[in-house]
Every structure is written in C-alpha cells, then in structure tokens.
Design an enzyme around this catalytic site. Structure first.
Site, PDB file in Angstrom:
ATOM      1  N   TRP A  74      20.746  61.332   2.502  1.00 17.10           N
ATOM      2  CA  TRP A  74      19.480  61.979   2.120  1.00 17.10           C
ATOM      3  C   TRP A  74      19.577  63.491   2.213  1.00 17.10           C
ATOM      4  O   TRP A  74      19.054  64.205   1.348  1.00 17.10           O
ATOM      5  CB  TRP A  74      18.325  61.399   2.943  1.00 17.10           C
ATOM      6  CG  TRP A  74      18.218  59.922   2.709  1.00 17.10           C
ATOM      7  CD1 TRP A  74      18.587  58.927   3.552  1.00 17.10           C
ATOM      8  CD2 TRP A  74      17.781  59.280   1.489  1.00 17.10           C
ATOM      9  NE1 TRP A  74      18.398  57.707   2.955  1.00 17.10           N
ATOM     10  CE2 TRP A  74      17.912  57.888   1.691  1.00 17.10           C
ATOM     11  CE3 TRP A  74      17.302  59.732   0.266  1.00 17.10           C
ATOM     12  CZ2 TRP A  74      17.581  56.957   0.714  1.00 17.10           C
ATOM     13  CZ3 TRP A  74      16.965  58.813  -0.718  1.00 17.10           C
ATOM     14  CH2 TRP A  74      17.105  57.443  -0.491  1.00 17.10           C
TER      15      TRP A  74
ATOM     16  N   ASP B  68      12.835  66.836   6.634  1.00 14.80           N
ATOM     17  CA  ASP B  68      12.528  65.538   6.047  1.00 14.80           C
ATOM     18  C   ASP B  68      12.410  64.569   7.223  1.00 14.80           C
ATOM     19  O   ASP B  68      13.405  64.267   7.878  1.00 14.80           O
ATOM     20  CB  ASP B  68      13.665  65.130   5.107  1.00 14.80           C
ATOM     21  CG  ASP B  68      13.481  63.719   4.559  1.00 14.80           C
ATOM     22  OD1 ASP B  68      12.477  63.059   4.886  1.00 14.80           O
ATOM     23  OD2 ASP B  68      14.372  63.289   3.780  1.00 14.80           O
TER      24      ASP B  68
ATOM     25  N   LYS C  44       7.342  54.228   5.763  1.00 10.52           N
ATOM     26  CA  LYS C  44       7.957  53.732   6.989  1.00 10.52           C
ATOM     27  C   LYS C  44       6.927  53.751   8.123  1.00 10.52           C
ATOM     28  O   LYS C  44       6.402  52.708   8.477  1.00 10.52           O
ATOM     29  CB  LYS C  44       9.232  54.511   7.287  1.00 10.52           C
ATOM     30  CG  LYS C  44      10.286  54.259   6.170  1.00 10.52           C
ATOM     31  CD  LYS C  44      11.391  55.281   6.125  1.00 10.52           C
ATOM     32  CE  LYS C  44      12.046  55.394   4.770  1.00 10.52           C
ATOM     33  NZ  LYS C  44      13.128  54.442   4.519  1.00 10.52           N
TER      34      LYS C  44
END
Lengths: 356, 356
Positions: free
Chosen positions: A101, A168, A192
C-alpha cells in the site's frame, strides 16, 4: 449463526450496527422511507453526516484545526488526492515504504512532485518497520502507512519530525490510543474499523491547504469538500450511515482506549499461540507485529491446505494469507469478538495435537 | 406505511430490493455474514459485480465494444474523469449547456483542454433543449446531459454527429428505449434509476481509450478499472449489490421498453393535470419536458407554501422545486408506482377545487 470472520476487509461489523441498519433499510426513523430513499440534503441525513464527522473528532480527540470529511474512492483515491492537494510540482514529499500500500501511494505521488523514499523494508519482504531514516527538512510532508494489512506489520510509535505527518490508517484507525494531533492528515477506508466499503474518512488540518499552485478538479479539492460540509455532491449515504452507527458503537464500548485493551488481549492470545505452537511460525519481527493482522506460516507448508479445511469446518472464515506473504493472515479488527480468537486458538491447538 | 416519494434523488426504490437487501444485511445468502462483512475478492461478491455489469449491458443492449464499470464519486467525479481520459491538452471538446449539471461538467473539462460550448439555453433559464448547433469536426467528443433534473428538460432525440457522443444520463438512464450504441461513453450516478447513492455506472467503448498523452492517476484511469474487472480497489460493495438487485427488478418488469411504457403513463397523467388545472403552470417548453422530473409553478406563488403543507398531510414527499427553478418538482423515476402519481394528481385536483 454467525461465522468467525477474520477477513482482512471488508470484515466483521458489530451485530447492533447490522440490525439497526437492516431496519433502516425498510424504514428510516419512522420516515416511511428507506435510508436509501431519503434526500441527502434533508435534515435527517444532514444529522447523520454531522454525527459521523463529530464522532470522528471526539473519538480521535482531534484539535480544532482538523476538518473531517467522508469521501469516496477508498485509500487508493487518497494516494493521488493527497499529493495533488499538498505536493507542488517543484516540491518534495518523503515516504516510508512498508509494503504494497505504501508503494501504491508512492507511485501516485510521483505524478505530482519529487518523491524521496526515505526508508524501505522491501529487502526483507517487509517483515519489519524501518526505524532509521532522515527526512529532508524541506519536505512538504512525510507519509507513512501505520498498519500493513498484507505483511502484518504496524508502526508502534509515531515518527518524530518537523515536517507535516500524513498517514494511511485504513487498517488500524481507532484501534489504539495515539496522539492523532501529531498528524496533519489522516485517511482511512471505512471498511475495516470504521464501517463498510464505500466511504473514506479524511481528517485534515485546514492549515495544510492552499499551498500548491496547480488547478485541482472540484471533486478532488479538499477545500471544496470542507466548505460544503462533506456534501459537495451526493455522498455515499448508506456508507456514511453505517460508519456513524459503527462509531456510536465504539463510543458505547468506551472509545478507543477501551477497544485498545480488548485488541491487546486478542492479539496477545493469538501471538502467544503462534509462538508456542510448534506447527506455526510468525513471519514478522516481533516488535513490529500488527495487532490488527497477524501473519504466520506453517513449518510444513504442505499442511497449510489441510489446516485451512479444518478451520472451515469450525466456521472460521478469511484466514488465508495474501499471496505475497503466504500462509495465514488472521485479522482482528475492533468488531471481532474475543471469542472468535479463542475459537481460532483452539483450532490451532487441536490441529497441532492431532498431528503430534 | 410508505410515503409517496417524489425525491429528485436519492429517491424511491422497489420494495423487493429493499426487503432483499435488509435480509442480506443480516445474512448474505446463508454465508453467516452480512453483505457488508464479505470480502470483495470472494466468489459470492464477484458474482454480484459480474451480474450487475452484465445486466447493464443486457438491459441497454450495448454492443461488445462496451465495458461497464462501477466506480465511485458520482457524476461529479465523471465531470473531470471523462476529459482527463479523453481530452488531450491540445484537443477540443464540444459541450451543450442545458443547466447546472452541464455547467459543472464544462467547468471541469476546461482544466484539461479547449471546451467549445456549442449551444446553451441559459438565456431562457434552461426551459428548453437547444436544437441548432454546429459541432467542430475535430472535437474529441460531444457531451450532453440527457435529462436535466433541476429544470425538468430532457433530450427527446440523440444528436446526430460524427464525433464520439458522451452523455451524463444520471437522471434518466434506463427509463426509456434509446439506441445506447450511438454513444461512446455513458455515465450515471446510481441513485435515481439504478440503485442507491455510492456507485456510479460508466459504460465506455474500449476504442475510446489510449488517445491522450497525459499521465493519469491509477484510480482515475478507465483502462485500469477495465483490466481489473471493476475491482481495481475495494468497490462500494453494498451500492453495487443494490444496483444489481435494482437491475434484476427492472429486468423482471420487462426491461427498459416496459418501464418506458409505465413512465410514459405516469408523465402523461401528471402533465395533463398541470396543463388543465388552472392553479398550476409548467415551466418548460412542452416538447422538451422531462418524463423523470416535472417542474411547475403556481400562478399565485403565495399559495405554494399552502399547497406544500397540504401535500405533506397526504404523505407526499420531496416535491419542493430546486431553488433555481422554484415552485415544484415531481420526480417520477422507474421505481415510483403509478399510484403515487394518482395521489399527486388527486391532491392537485382537490386543492384546486378547495380554492375555486
């Protein structure tokens, strides 16, 4: 009957949230309309949006300079939207590379300015968080990925730096106490710990804006979203509603510090089994282990398929590791009950005894 | 008890869709998980995404060059994504200005190339669709807004042109039979005729791609989304699911041509009352009236508030006109029952008699 849901995301949500949302799908607060059928500029939905935004500020204890937005497109949209808004063509941004990511974020940032990858754990297949790095003092910001879902690593401390810090936090937001005010921009896909897929939370300091010279398309300009109360255009109504319900639930649990205690207990239980069960082995340096995603393998890889099948019979779902790290990944987000981890650990113990 | 929901969008959805979704929120197809809790890369969700995409192709009878995507960000994201992908810096794009939404599309396109506004009905407060215009032959595309939600106008025919045709069909997609294959790109926010807020449908001819030289961020590049089966990153799972259910419902109704007949009947009933009831007056040139959004005012504006209150008592919701066009706007999307229009017309008749 619910399964034990260890999916990496989208993943398990609190039952209360699901029941309330299920009812709202038929009739939202006695309106005679579904939550999907109400206008987004009506008072009942504006109240939902405002409650969601203010719960983020409250639960993260963000100071007054922060604005909270609910946007669309996931963290992947933020990979480009962050540098588009904050990195000038002639500027430098510092990124730490801790996995897939981070890499995607780095790739997009390069379209907008110079990217200095100040540290990377790539050479050890991202099994740890880099500790030593130098940030160029002129950098517009330092970007980190606080939790790495695929490799199962997590930053245990916030880097100390004079440049604005951007994170992030998609896969560990609101899972542990942190001084979120050390950051200048925090973003997270909601699917999430904050709700369901379809909304992305962005908390940004207003003082970060207005520093780049490029023209920014309206929908990608944070300033426009702030000025319009996160309703520049039709927001993802249902996803914001689910996030609001999830944050209400989190507050009822006692907030971030209370859920952190539970998350610590869940992670301790699982990692203890990984460390003591002769069949399994963690893939990550201990000090950098993620409390959200535990990655581990079997010393005899040929047994992995059998263990997966065994777990399936026990209603254990979503533990197959990402193809880049192999083995297993057990995700333990806020809404995962402690009991599910107990079931997982029992399965590991039982399988191990069977094979002994 | 359901109200009569004339919201401009988000708006009314079929009851079957809402009941099915309400159940799936608790347990999705016997999985022991909510639709919000399943992984988006699992077989059950991939099946949902593929069914939604293929239902779009089937219902619109799109030819094989088309790819169907479910993206995020609404039509507003498409206002910039279309020119970013299809209009080179040195290129020209032709736009017809038929109101607020066209204007927003024009504004974003100007960031990417030269925009030739070939026609506008602005001077008559957008009360009609321009009929006469010349399209520069070198234009990369012509962009139109097929239905103008705010002003209540609708294109009754597809412009004849040799340049690729692009349309924002957010508020009338799949409401009437058209040769959709005359278009090269069609986009629509799902929250009117195709589902709920949070997903945007883009149908694009593959042959349109690869013609611009600029670097496009990954998440904004149609090509990436096509290559990844509309799953470049976590899609808005629930919004795609709702769209799939809504399209299934449309197919069960007999598809676009069957719903068109119902929409024609609903519009005829309402416009007939507008034209014959002395209290009300349509605001749009008759030949360009929208069958989705009927805009009208009262000759005595001081009565409008009273009529609104009267309607509220009759469980009529969402008919207040947009501030730019005033009066009333009655939206009659695919899922609005004929009976709701009957109730609306009865209210207009009764109010008129009371005032006579």
């Amino acid at each position: 009957m619910k399964v034990h849901n260890f999916n990496a995301g989208p993943s398990v949500l609190p039952n209360e949230v699901l029941y309330k949302a299920s009812k709202a799908l038929i009739d939202f607060e006695g309106s005679g309309m579904s939550i999907l059928e109400i206008g987004h500029r009506t008072a009942p939905f504006i109240a939902v949006m405002e409650e969601a935004r203010s719960l983020v500020k409250e639960l993260m204890q963000l100071d007054d300079d922060f604005e909270v937005l609910y946007l669309q497109g996931g963290a992947t949209m933020q990979f480009m939207q962050v540098p588009m808004n904050l990195l000038d063509n002639s500027g430098t941004a510092a990124y730490v590379d801790t996995g897939v990511w981070s890499n995607k974020a780095i790739k997009e940032a390069k379209l907008f300015g110079y990217v200095d990858v100040v540290a990377s754990s790539k050479e050890s297949n991202y099994n740890h968080i880099p500790k030593q790095f130098t940030i160029p003092p002129q950098a517009s910001y330092l970007h980190i990925t606080t939790n790495n879902t695929i490799y199962g690593t997590q930053w245990q401390m916030t880097p100390v730096t004079d440049v604005p810090l951007i994170a992030d936090m998609s896969s560990d937001i609101m899972s542990r106490s942190m001084d979120f005010n050390k950051y200048s921009l925090i973003y997270a896909g909601a699917q999430k710990n904050m709700g369901a897929a379809g909304a992305t939370m962005v908390a940004i300091r207003k003082s970060m804006l207005g520093k780049v010279t490029r023209k920014i398309p309206s929908i990608l300009d944070y300033k426009n979203h702030i000025e319009n109360g996160s309703m520049l255009n039709t927001p993802p109504v249902f996803a914001v509603y689910i996030s609001m319900l999830t944050l209400r639930w989190l507050k009822e649990q006692g907030g971030v510090s209370a859920i952190e205690q539970l998350n610590d207990k869940k992670a301790a239980l699982l990692y203890d089994e990984i460390d003591h069960n002769p069949l399994f082995r963690g893939t990550v340096v201990k000090e950098d282990r993620s409390k959200m995603n535990a990655c581990f393998v079997m010393d005899k890889p040929e047994m992995e398929e059998e263990f997966l099948k065994f777990c399936k019979k026990e209603d254990i779902v979503g533990i197959k590791g990402h193809r880049l790290s192999g083995g297993f990944r057990v995700s333990m987000y806020n809404a995962l009950p402690y009991e599910s981890v107990e079931v997982m650990v029992e399965a590991m113990k039982y399988f191990s005894l069977k094979k002994a």
